[in-house]
Motif scaffolding. Structure first.
Motif, PDB file in Angstrom:
ATOM      1  N   MET A  86       4.820  21.800 -49.803  1.00  0.00           N
ATOM      2  CA  MET A  86       5.474  20.910 -48.841  1.00  0.00           C
ATOM      3  C   MET A  86       4.659  20.886 -47.549  1.00  0.00           C
ATOM      4  N   SER A  87       4.288  19.703 -47.096  1.00  0.00           N
ATOM      5  CA  SER A  87       3.501  19.606 -45.868  1.00  0.00           C
ATOM      6  C   SER A  87       4.414  19.741 -44.655  1.00  0.00           C
ATOM      7  N   LEU A  88       3.902  20.412 -43.635  1.00  0.00           N
ATOM      8  CA  LEU A  88       4.662  20.609 -42.414  1.00  0.00           C
ATOM      9  C   LEU A  88       4.556  19.374 -41.520  1.00  0.00           C
ATOM     10  N   VAL A  89       5.645  19.067 -40.826  1.00  0.00           N
ATOM     11  CA  VAL A  89       5.639  17.950 -39.877  1.00  0.00           C
ATOM     12  C   VAL A  89       4.787  18.338 -38.678  1.00  0.00           C
ATOM     13  N   LYS A  90       3.911  17.433 -38.262  1.00  0.00           N
ATOM     14  CA  LYS A  90       3.075  17.708 -37.096  1.00  0.00           C
ATOM     15  C   LYS A  90       3.924  17.796 -35.830  1.00  0.00           C
ATOM     16  N   ILE A  91       3.633  18.777 -35.018  1.00  0.00           N
ATOM     17  CA  ILE A  91       4.299  18.896 -33.720  1.00  0.00           C
ATOM     18  C   ILE A  91       3.425  18.213 -32.679  1.00  0.00           C
ATOM     19  N   GLN A  92       3.985  17.261 -31.973  1.00  0.00           N
ATOM     20  CA  GLN A  92       3.236  16.518 -30.970  1.00  0.00           C
ATOM     21  C   GLN A  92       3.799  16.778 -29.582  1.00  0.00           C
ATOM     22  N   SER A  93       3.055  16.339 -28.582  1.00  0.00           N
ATOM     23  CA  SER A  93       3.488  16.550 -27.198  1.00  0.00           C
ATOM     24  C   SER A  93       4.778  15.783 -26.921  1.00  0.00           C
ATOM     25  N   VAL A  94       5.507  16.238 -25.940  1.00  0.00           N
ATOM     26  CA  VAL A  94       6.749  15.582 -25.532  1.00  0.00           C
ATOM     27  C   VAL A  94       6.414  14.200 -24.974  1.00  0.00           C
ATOM     28  N   ARG A  95       7.222  13.224 -25.300  1.00  0.00           N
ATOM     29  CA  ARG A  95       6.988  11.853 -24.817  1.00  0.00           C
ATOM     30  C   ARG A  95       6.909  11.837 -23.293  1.00  0.00           C
ATOM     31  N   GLY A  96       5.853  11.207 -22.791  1.00  0.00           N
ATOM     32  CA  GLY A  96       5.682  11.108 -21.347  1.00  0.00           C
ATOM     33  C   GLY A  96       5.029  12.325 -20.718  1.00  0.00           C
ATOM     34  N   MET A  97       4.622  13.302 -21.556  1.00  0.00           N
ATOM     35  CA  MET A  97       3.904  14.479 -21.064  1.00  0.00           C
ATOM     36  C   MET A  97       2.588  14.552 -21.834  1.00  0.00           C
ATOM     37  N   ASN A  98       1.505  14.222 -21.150  1.00  0.00           N
ATOM     38  CA  ASN A  98       0.247  13.904 -21.827  1.00  0.00           C
ATOM     39  C   ASN A  98      -0.783  15.022 -21.735  1.00  0.00           C
ATOM     40  N   ASP A  99      -1.542  15.184 -22.827  1.00  0.00           N
ATOM     41  CA  ASP A  99      -2.706  16.065 -22.797  1.00  0.00           C
ATOM     42  C   ASP A  99      -3.827  15.380 -22.008  1.00  0.00           C
ATOM     43  N   ILE A 100      -4.580  16.169 -21.275  1.00  0.00           N
ATOM     44  CA  ILE A 100      -5.770  15.680 -20.591  1.00  0.00           C
ATOM     45  C   ILE A 100      -6.955  16.357 -21.263  1.00  0.00           C
ATOM     46  N   LEU A 101      -7.663  15.613 -22.086  1.00  0.00           N
ATOM     47  CA  LEU A 101      -8.704  16.168 -22.949  1.00  0.00           C
ATOM     48  C   LEU A 101      -9.997  16.407 -22.157  1.00  0.00           C
ATOM     49  N   PRO A 102     -10.943  17.196 -22.735  1.00  0.00           N
ATOM     50  CA  PRO A 102     -12.089  17.676 -21.943  1.00  0.00           C
ATOM     51  C   PRO A 102     -12.857  16.618 -21.165  1.00  0.00           C
ATOM     52  N   ASP A 103     -13.225  15.484 -21.793  1.00  0.00           N
ATOM     53  CA  ASP A 103     -13.985  14.473 -21.050  1.00  0.00           C
ATOM     54  C   ASP A 103     -13.202  13.982 -19.838  1.00  0.00           C
ATOM     55  N   GLU A 104     -11.921  13.730 -20.043  1.00  0.00           N
ATOM     56  CA  GLU A 104     -11.073  13.269 -18.934  1.00  0.00           C
ATOM     57  C   GLU A 104     -10.834  14.386 -17.925  1.00  0.00           C
ATOM     58  N   ALA A 105     -10.643  15.608 -18.402  1.00  0.00           N
ATOM     59  CA  ALA A 105     -10.394  16.733 -17.510  1.00  0.00           C
ATOM     60  C   ALA A 105     -11.576  16.989 -16.585  1.00  0.00           C
ATOM     61  N   GLU A 106     -12.794  16.773 -17.094  1.00  0.00           N
ATOM     62  CA  GLU A 106     -13.978  16.932 -16.237  1.00  0.00           C
ATOM     63  C   GLU A 106     -13.973  15.898 -15.119  1.00  0.00           C
ATOM     64  N   PHE A 107     -13.506  14.704 -15.424  1.00  0.00           N
ATOM     65  CA  PHE A 107     -13.385  13.671 -14.392  1.00  0.00           C
ATOM     66  C   PHE A 107     -12.334  14.078 -13.364  1.00  0.00           C
ATOM     67  N   TRP A 108     -11.216  14.630 -13.838  1.00  0.00           N
ATOM     68  CA  TRP A 108     -10.180  15.129 -12.920  1.00  0.00           C
ATOM     69  C   TRP A 108     -10.740  16.223 -12.020  1.00  0.00           C
ATOM     70  N   ASP A 109     -11.573  17.105 -12.583  1.00  0.00           N
ATOM     71  CA  ASP A 109     -12.167  18.167 -11.771  1.00  0.00           C
ATOM     72  C   ASP A 109     -12.978  17.584 -10.619  1.00  0.00           C
ATOM     73  N   LEU A 110     -13.785  16.559 -10.907  1.00  0.00           N
ATOM     74  CA  LEU A 110     -14.568  15.914  -9.858  1.00  0.00           C
ATOM     75  C   LEU A 110     -13.664  15.282  -8.811  1.00  0.00           C
ATOM     76  N   PHE A 111     -12.593  14.640  -9.269  1.00  0.00           N
ATOM     77  CA  PHE A 111     -11.621  14.042  -8.359  1.00  0.00           C
ATOM     78  C   PHE A 111     -11.001  15.115  -7.451  1.00  0.00           C
ATOM     79  N   GLU A 112     -10.605  16.234  -8.047  1.00  0.00           N
ATOM     80  CA  GLU A 112      -9.963  17.288  -7.267  1.00  0.00           C
ATOM     81  C   GLU A 112     -10.925  17.929  -6.266  1.00  0.00           C
ATOM     82  N   GLU A 113     -12.209  18.011  -6.630  1.00  0.00           N
ATOM     83  CA  GLU A 113     -13.196  18.517  -5.672  1.00  0.00           C
ATOM     84  C   GLU A 113     -13.283  17.593  -4.459  1.00  0.00           C
TER      85      GLU A 113
END
Length: 434
Positions: free
Chosen positions: A1-28
């Motif tokens: 039996m395959s397990l149901v994938k657990i995903q992030s809560v609606r409206g609460m988003n992951d910030i993945l590495p490429d985007e997170a690096e951009f956020w780091d520059l913004f925060e600097e």
């Protein structure tokens, strides 16, 4: 039996590495900008006692009534809330740690806020804010400075098309007289009100003025204006803010419909708005809240501040042509063979000792496979070590990025002299780019 994938809560988003690096520059950029105005960081809990927000924001506001993530601590029964905004927690911390007994404070914070509302572009259930608070400053000069800070940031970020609106809410007694007139006026036209306006009529009628319902536009235009109830002190403060802006050459529009959704504001309020984000056009909003420190149990003290939505600013930067670029490292270290791998560890640490960024290849693989990963990493140079190089105490240095006017051939160099050769290469590259 395959397990149901657990995903992030609606409206609460992951910030993945490429985007997170951009956020780091913004925060600097944000930290540098705030430091230039003398603001210092404060880090606040994500969870606060629920009564803090009920007392600060107001129990009949949309945030408290409908949007807060609140729960009861199962261990001690304490009512707790994920913070929906940062000002209340910042003032609570200033009172708790007696910060204002030392001197007036210029503070800022960055982090997640939480509101349970319908997710849409630029508006999420977990969102990020930069909050700026000035505690202990009474005059209109600090209001004007905070507004001008926004103008400088838009310039630093390369953003145009952000316009300034200002208003004054006066003092509580003046607002109370205006409130009574608003209730009388809107009650006389109750058949024209929508459900939200009817709900707010006797609890928070000022918010009706901020309604986005076009059907209420003409009715709101005819409503009593707060400015007609302001005394000499409030008017002088508002004129002082305008004078600061005029002296700095900052254009603005006085918008008598501009109010705040939080009960603690008085006197100056302002918003920086754009038409490039659809309905969510406000990118920065704030104002003065002189009564909040006393309201939360501290000694009376003036205060003002503002907050900016990070997601909205990031969207504007994208719209203006800003792109996230991978944070290129200096060196990707390729190695194969037992002796080579042992030398490679020492070489990598030695380069890091000299302040260089190094990716050490892990997981094995042929030289060809490793070189593909080196090129994809964005590194400027590859350091290649095989057992032959290790036996000679040498490495092969290969440029991965062509620089006009600079040689691109690989070379064998001493492992002990590698850092010096790399530093020289980097300086040559900088000269070649000028």
């Amino acid at each position: 039996m395959s397990l149901v994938k657990i995903q992030s809560v609606r409206g609460m988003n992951d910030i993945l590495p490429d985007e997170a690096e951009f956020w780091d520059l913004f925060e600097e950029t944000i930290r540098s900008w705030l430091k230039s105005y003398g603001y210092r960081p404060i880090r606040l809990p994500v969870v606060e006692p629920t009564p803090l927000f009920k007392r600060a924001i107001g129990e009949v506001t949309d945030i408290v009534e409908k949007e807060m993530y609140s729960f009861i601590d199962s261990l001690n029964g304490e009512p707790l809330t994920l913070r929906p905004e940062g000002t209340a927690g910042c003032v609570r911390a200033a009172i708790q740690h007696n910060l204002l007994a030392q001197q007036p404070q210029r503070l800022y914070y960055m982090g997640q806020m939480f509101r349970h509302e319908r997710p849409q572009k630029g508006r999420y259930r977990q969102f990020h804010q930069v909050g700026v608070e000035s505690l202990g400053f009474a005059g209109p000069d600090i209001d004007g400075e905070q507004i001008l800070m926004g103008a400088r940031l838009w310039d630093d970020l390369g953003l145009g098309g952000i316009d300034l609106q200002i208003n004054t809410l006066g003092e509580p007694a003046e607002r109370a007289r205006h409130r009574a007139e608003l209730i009388e006026y809107f009650a006389a036209h109750s058949e024209l009100l929508d459900d939200d306006a009817r709900r707010r009529l006797y609890t928070n009628p000022l918010r009706i003025l901020d309604s986005k319902n076009p059907a209420l536009h003409d009715l709101i235009l005819g409503a009593p204006k707060l400015i007609d109830h302001l005394g000499p002190g409030s008017m002088a403060h508002f004129e002082g803010v305008q004078q600061v802006l005029r002296d700095a050459g900052q254009p603005f529009t006085i918008n008598p419909r501009l109010v705040r959704g939080l009960d603690y504001y008085n006197l100056t309020v302002f918003e920086w708005i754009t038409d490039r984000l659809g309905a969510q056009g406000t990118v920065c909003a704030g104002g003065r809240y002189d009564g909040l420190v006393e309201q939360l149990g501290g000694k009376p003290a003036p205060a003002c501040g503002f907050a900016m939505g990070v997601e909205r600013l990031i969207a504007l930067i994208r719209d203006a042509g800003g792109v996230a670029t991978a944070a290129a490292v200096d060196v990707y270290l390729v190695h194969q063979g037992n002796a080579a791998s042992r030398l490679a560890v020492r070489v990598a640490e030695g380069l890091r000792d000299q302040g260089l960024d190094v990716i050490f290849h892990c997981g094995g693989g042929s030289f060809k496979t490793q070189m593909k990963k080196a090129d994809a990493s964005g590194a400027n140079l590859a350091v290649i070590i095989g057992d032959d190089e290790a036996a000679a105490g040498e490495v092969t240095l290969k440029p991965l990025r062509a620089i006009a006017g600079q040689p691109n051939e690989q070379q064998r160099v001493s492992a002990d002299g590698l850092a010096e050769v790399i530093m020289s290469h980097m300086l040559d590259c900088l000269d070649g780019e000028e």
